[in-house]
Structure formats: C-alpha cells, structure tokens
Write a protein that holds these residues in place. Structure first.
Motif, PDB file in Angstrom:
ATOM      1  N   ARG A  29       0.826  -1.206   0.000  1.00 50.14           N
ATOM      2  CA  ARG A  29       0.000   0.000   0.000  1.00 50.14           C
ATOM      3  C   ARG A  29       0.864   1.262   0.000  1.00 50.14           C
ATOM      4  NH1 ARG A  29      -2.180   1.214   5.265  1.00 50.14           N
ATOM      5  NH2 ARG A  29      -0.486   2.626   5.180  1.00 50.14           N
ATOM      6  N   LEU A  30       1.915   1.278   0.829  1.00 50.05           N
ATOM      7  CA  LEU A  30       2.782   2.450   0.911  1.00 50.05           C
ATOM      8  C   LEU A  30       3.543   2.675  -0.392  1.00 50.05           C
ATOM      9  CD1 LEU A  30       4.031   4.803   2.481  1.00 50.05           C
ATOM     10  CD2 LEU A  30       5.695   3.169   3.416  1.00 50.05           C
ATOM     11  N   ILE A  31       4.107   1.617  -0.962  1.00 49.09           N
ATOM     12  CA  ILE A  31       4.859   1.753  -2.218  1.00 49.09           C
ATOM     13  C   ILE A  31       3.932   2.211  -3.344  1.00 49.09           C
ATOM     14  CG2 ILE A  31       6.167   0.509  -3.995  1.00 49.09           C
ATOM     15  CD1 ILE A  31       7.772   1.007  -1.471  1.00 49.09           C
ATOM     16  N   GLU A  32       2.747   1.633  -3.422  1.00 47.27           N
ATOM     17  CA  GLU A  32       1.786   2.063  -4.444  1.00 47.27           C
ATOM     18  C   GLU A  32       1.424   3.540  -4.273  1.00 47.27           C
ATOM     19  OE1 GLU A  32      -1.426  -0.743  -4.118  1.00 47.27           O
ATOM     20  OE2 GLU A  32      -0.399  -2.216  -5.391  1.00 47.27           O
ATOM     21  N   ARG A  33       1.290   3.970  -3.038  1.00 46.92           N
ATOM     22  CA  ARG A  33       0.966   5.382  -2.772  1.00 46.92           C
ATOM     23  C   ARG A  33       2.125   6.286  -3.203  1.00 46.92           C
ATOM     24  NH1 ARG A  33      -2.143   9.218  -1.446  1.00 46.92           N
ATOM     25  NH2 ARG A  33      -1.878  10.531   0.377  1.00 46.92           N
ATOM     26  N   ILE A  37       1.807   9.084  -6.203  1.00 49.73           N
ATOM     27  CA  ILE A  37       2.129  10.500  -5.990  1.00 49.73           C
ATOM     28  C   ILE A  37       3.218  10.918  -6.968  1.00 49.73           C
ATOM     29  CG2 ILE A  37       3.165  12.147  -4.385  1.00 49.73           C
ATOM     30  CD1 ILE A  37       1.740  10.547  -2.120  1.00 49.73           C
ATOM     31  N   SER A  38       4.211  10.079  -7.142  1.00 48.47           N
ATOM     32  CA  SER A  38       5.303  10.371  -8.067  1.00 48.47           C
ATOM     33  C   SER A  38       4.792  10.518  -9.499  1.00 48.47           C
ATOM     34  CB  SER A  38       6.350   9.265  -7.994  1.00 48.47           C
ATOM     35  OG  SER A  38       7.351   9.459  -8.951  1.00 48.47           O
ATOM     36  N   ALA A  39       3.888   9.631  -9.908  1.00 47.30           N
ATOM     37  CA  ALA A  39       3.352   9.664 -11.271  1.00 47.30           C
ATOM     38  C   ALA A  39       2.553  10.937 -11.532  1.00 47.30           C
ATOM     39  CB  ALA A  39       2.489   8.437 -11.526  1.00 47.30           C
ATOM     40  N   GLY A  40       1.914  11.471 -10.498  1.00 51.89           N
ATOM     41  CA  GLY A  40       1.105  12.668 -10.659  1.00 51.89           C
ATOM     42  C   GLY A  40       1.862  13.968 -10.449  1.00 51.89           C
ATOM     43  N   ALA A  41       3.142  13.884 -10.161  1.00 51.84           N
ATOM     44  CA  ALA A  41       3.932  15.087  -9.873  1.00 51.84           C
ATOM     45  C   ALA A  41       4.246  15.863 -11.151  1.00 51.84           C
ATOM     46  CB  ALA A  41       5.228  14.702  -9.174  1.00 51.84           C
ATOM     47  N   ALA A  42       4.434  17.159 -10.981  1.00 55.17           N
ATOM     48  CA  ALA A  42       4.742  18.035 -12.108  1.00 55.17           C
ATOM     49  C   ALA A  42       6.155  17.814 -12.640  1.00 55.17           C
ATOM     50  CB  ALA A  42       4.566  19.494 -11.693  1.00 55.17           C
ATOM     51  N   VAL A  43       7.054  17.301 -11.796  1.00 60.34           N
ATOM     52  CA  VAL A  43       8.431  17.014 -12.215  1.00 60.34           C
ATOM     53  C   VAL A  43       8.704  15.529 -12.038  1.00 60.34           C
ATOM     54  CG1 VAL A  43       9.294  19.316 -11.635  1.00 60.34           C
ATOM     55  CG2 VAL A  43       9.398  17.515  -9.934  1.00 60.34           C
ATOM     56  N   ASP A  44       9.709  15.039 -12.714  1.00 65.66           N
ATOM     57  CA  ASP A  44      10.083  13.630 -12.611  1.00 65.66           C
ATOM     58  C   ASP A  44      10.801  13.406 -11.282  1.00 65.66           C
ATOM     59  OD1 ASP A  44      10.844  11.036 -12.894  1.00 65.66           O
ATOM     60  OD2 ASP A  44      12.142  11.366 -14.632  1.00 65.66           O
ATOM     61  N   GLN A  65       7.477  -9.591  -5.597  1.00 62.91           N
ATOM     62  CA  GLN A  65       6.245  -8.833  -5.456  1.00 62.91           C
ATOM     63  C   GLN A  65       6.460  -7.329  -5.556  1.00 62.91           C
ATOM     64  OE1 GLN A  65       3.957 -10.284  -1.993  1.00 62.91           O
ATOM     65  NE2 GLN A  65       5.377 -11.994  -1.979  1.00 62.91           N
ATOM     66  N   MET A  66       7.699  -6.895  -5.505  1.00 61.66           N
ATOM     67  CA  MET A  66       7.999  -5.459  -5.544  1.00 61.66           C
ATOM     68  C   MET A  66       7.697  -4.895  -6.928  1.00 61.66           C
ATOM     69  SD  MET A  66       8.948  -4.468  -2.572  1.00 61.66           S
ATOM     70  CE  MET A  66       9.512  -2.861  -3.032  1.00 61.66           C
ATOM     71  N   PRO A  67       7.099  -3.704  -6.984  1.00 66.69           N
ATOM     72  CA  PRO A  67       6.845  -3.086  -8.284  1.00 66.69           C
ATOM     73  C   PRO A  67       8.161  -2.698  -8.950  1.00 66.69           C
ATOM     74  CG  PRO A  67       6.319  -1.565  -6.512  1.00 66.69           C
ATOM     75  CD  PRO A  67       6.659  -2.879  -5.882  1.00 66.69           C
ATOM     76  N   VAL A  68       8.173  -2.778 -10.269  1.00 71.72           N
ATOM     77  CA  VAL A  68       9.360  -2.380 -11.018  1.00 71.72           C
ATOM     78  C   VAL A  68       9.295  -0.873 -11.220  1.00 71.72           C
ATOM     79  CG1 VAL A  68      10.594  -2.628 -13.190  1.00 71.72           C
ATOM     80  CG2 VAL A  68       9.465  -4.607 -12.162  1.00 71.72           C
ATOM     81  N   TYR A  97      20.315  13.567   2.179  1.00 72.78           N
ATOM     82  CA  TYR A  97      19.194  13.561   3.117  1.00 72.78           C
ATOM     83  C   TYR A  97      18.583  12.176   3.185  1.00 72.78           C
ATOM     84  CZ  TYR A  97      19.284  18.637   3.388  1.00 72.78           C
ATOM     85  OH  TYR A  97      19.655  19.934   3.600  1.00 72.78           O
ATOM     86  N   ILE A  98      18.164  11.806   4.391  1.00 76.00           N
ATOM     87  CA  ILE A  98      17.555  10.509   4.659  1.00 76.00           C
ATOM     88  C   ILE A  98      16.195  10.753   5.297  1.00 76.00           C
ATOM     89  CG2 ILE A  98      17.727   8.371   5.995  1.00 76.00           C
ATOM     90  CD1 ILE A  98      19.971   8.571   3.991  1.00 76.00           C
ATOM     91  N   MET A  99      15.195   9.980   4.874  1.00 76.39           N
ATOM     92  CA  MET A  99      13.881  10.006   5.517  1.00 76.39           C
ATOM     93  C   MET A  99      13.525   8.570   5.853  1.00 76.39           C
ATOM     94  SD  MET A  99      10.251  11.252   4.034  1.00 76.39           S
ATOM     95  CE  MET A  99       8.873  11.476   5.133  1.00 76.39           C
ATOM     96  N   PHE A 100      13.052   8.338   7.063  1.00 72.40           N
ATOM     97  CA  PHE A 100      12.622   7.010   7.468  1.00 72.40           C
ATOM     98  C   PHE A 100      11.102   6.942   7.463  1.00 72.40           C
ATOM     99  CE2 PHE A 100      16.707   7.488   9.747  1.00 72.40           C
ATOM    100  CZ  PHE A 100      17.388   6.434   9.155  1.00 72.40           C
ATOM    101  N   LEU A 101      10.570   5.902   6.851  1.00 70.68           N
ATOM    102  CA  LEU A 101       9.156   5.586   6.931  1.00 70.68           C
ATOM    103  C   LEU A 101       9.048   4.145   7.400  1.00 70.68           C
ATOM    104  CD1 LEU A 101       7.673   6.995   3.576  1.00 70.68           C
ATOM    105  CD2 LEU A 101       7.377   7.944   5.878  1.00 70.68           C
ATOM    106  N   ASP A 102       8.002   3.833   8.141  1.00 68.78           N
ATOM    107  CA  ASP A 102       7.688   2.451   8.464  1.00 68.78           C
ATOM    108  C   ASP A 102       6.681   1.974   7.433  1.00 68.78           C
ATOM    109  OD1 ASP A 102       9.335   2.229  10.733  1.00 68.78           O
ATOM    110  OD2 ASP A 102       7.834   3.257  11.951  1.00 68.78           O
ATOM    111  N   CYS A 103       6.635   0.675   7.183  1.00 74.93           N
ATOM    112  CA  CYS A 103       5.791   0.174   6.098  1.00 74.93           C
ATOM    113  C   CYS A 103       4.303   0.409   6.345  1.00 74.93           C
ATOM    114  CB  CYS A 103       6.074  -1.291   5.814  1.00 74.93           C
ATOM    115  SG  CYS A 103       5.706  -2.400   7.160  1.00 74.93           S
TER     116      CYS A 103
END
Length: 142
Positions: A29-33, A37-44, A65-68, A97-103
């Motif tokens: 769910r997190l990776i898909e999100r 968001i990345s696909a809808g962004a104004a920049v790559d 199972q990971m998306p390509v 810069y590093i950002m941590f997210l939990d799954c």
C-alpha cells in the motif's frame, strides 16, 4: 538544471528508507501510494528521490512482489531488527538527506513537493516533520 542545493539532476535529493519484516500488505500500500504520488507530480521525481526497501529477513522473499520502478530499490538481509535494517538503508543511500518511513505509515499527497521545496530552499542539515494522523493527513513542518 539542478535539484535542491545545487545538486546535479543525476544526484538524489533524498533517500526514503523503509524497513519491512513480514508486512507485505502494508508495504504494498505504501509503495503504491509513493509511486502514484510520483506519477502525478509536475516534475520527474525519479531524479530527486529514491525509495530503499530493506527486507529484514521476512519469511518469504518479497522481491518478486515489488513493483518495477527506477525509484524503488529492494534489499534483503538476515533478520537483525529494525535498527540494522535502517543502517543498511543509510549505507545504501545515494543522497545527503535521509527520511525514514515504516511500512504501515501513510503519506500526504504533497509530501515530495514540500520536501523538495524545504530542502532546496535551506542549507539546514536536519529537517523534521511532525507526526501525521489519518484523520488530518497533512504535513506540518516544525
């Protein structure tokens, strides 16, 4: 053209590290999100952000199972706990810069936009963002 703080576009602005242990449904769910968001962004965003998923010895290998996506890197290690998984993510990061997210975290639609703006406009070494609740999915910069 540069990405924040004068980095060339082939240099990542931020590495997002996500440790996971037997939580494929949350991770998916997190990776898909993130990718939506990345696909809808104004920049790559592939040029600015990378997502490093560290599988901390889950019962099954999640790599199939990971998306390509050029934005997502999957690493698998022997179980050693969340701290060792995050440390491997730090060692594998290609940005300053590093950002941590939990799954099981969720992110607001404007996360990358806010981070790009904040990191590009500042010479601070640390940026901290507040806790996000599901009821008010918005990002507040402290």
């Amino acid at each position: 053209m540069t990405a924040g703080r004068g980095y060339p576009l082939n240099s990542k602005l931020c590495s997002i590290i996500i440790p996971v242990y037997n939580d494929w449904d949350y991770l998916k769910r997190l990776i898909e999100r993130i990718l939506a968001i990345s696909a809808g962004a104004a920049v790559d965003l592939n040029h600015l952000f990378e997502v490093i998923v560290i599988d901390d010895g889950s019962a099954s290998d999640l790599s199939a199972q990971m998306p390509v996506s050029p934005m997502v890197t999957y690493l698998r290690k022997t179980n050693g706990g969340v701290s060792s998984a995050r440390n491997l993510g730090i060692d594998s990061a290609s940005s300053d810069y590093i950002m941590f997210l939990d799954c099981d975290d969720d992110i607001p639609d404007n996360l990358f936009e806010i981070m790009q703006r904040d990191l590009a406009a500042s010479d601070k070494d640390i940026h901290q963002y507040s806790y996000i609740t599901r009821h008010e999915l918005s990002l507040i910069h402290i």
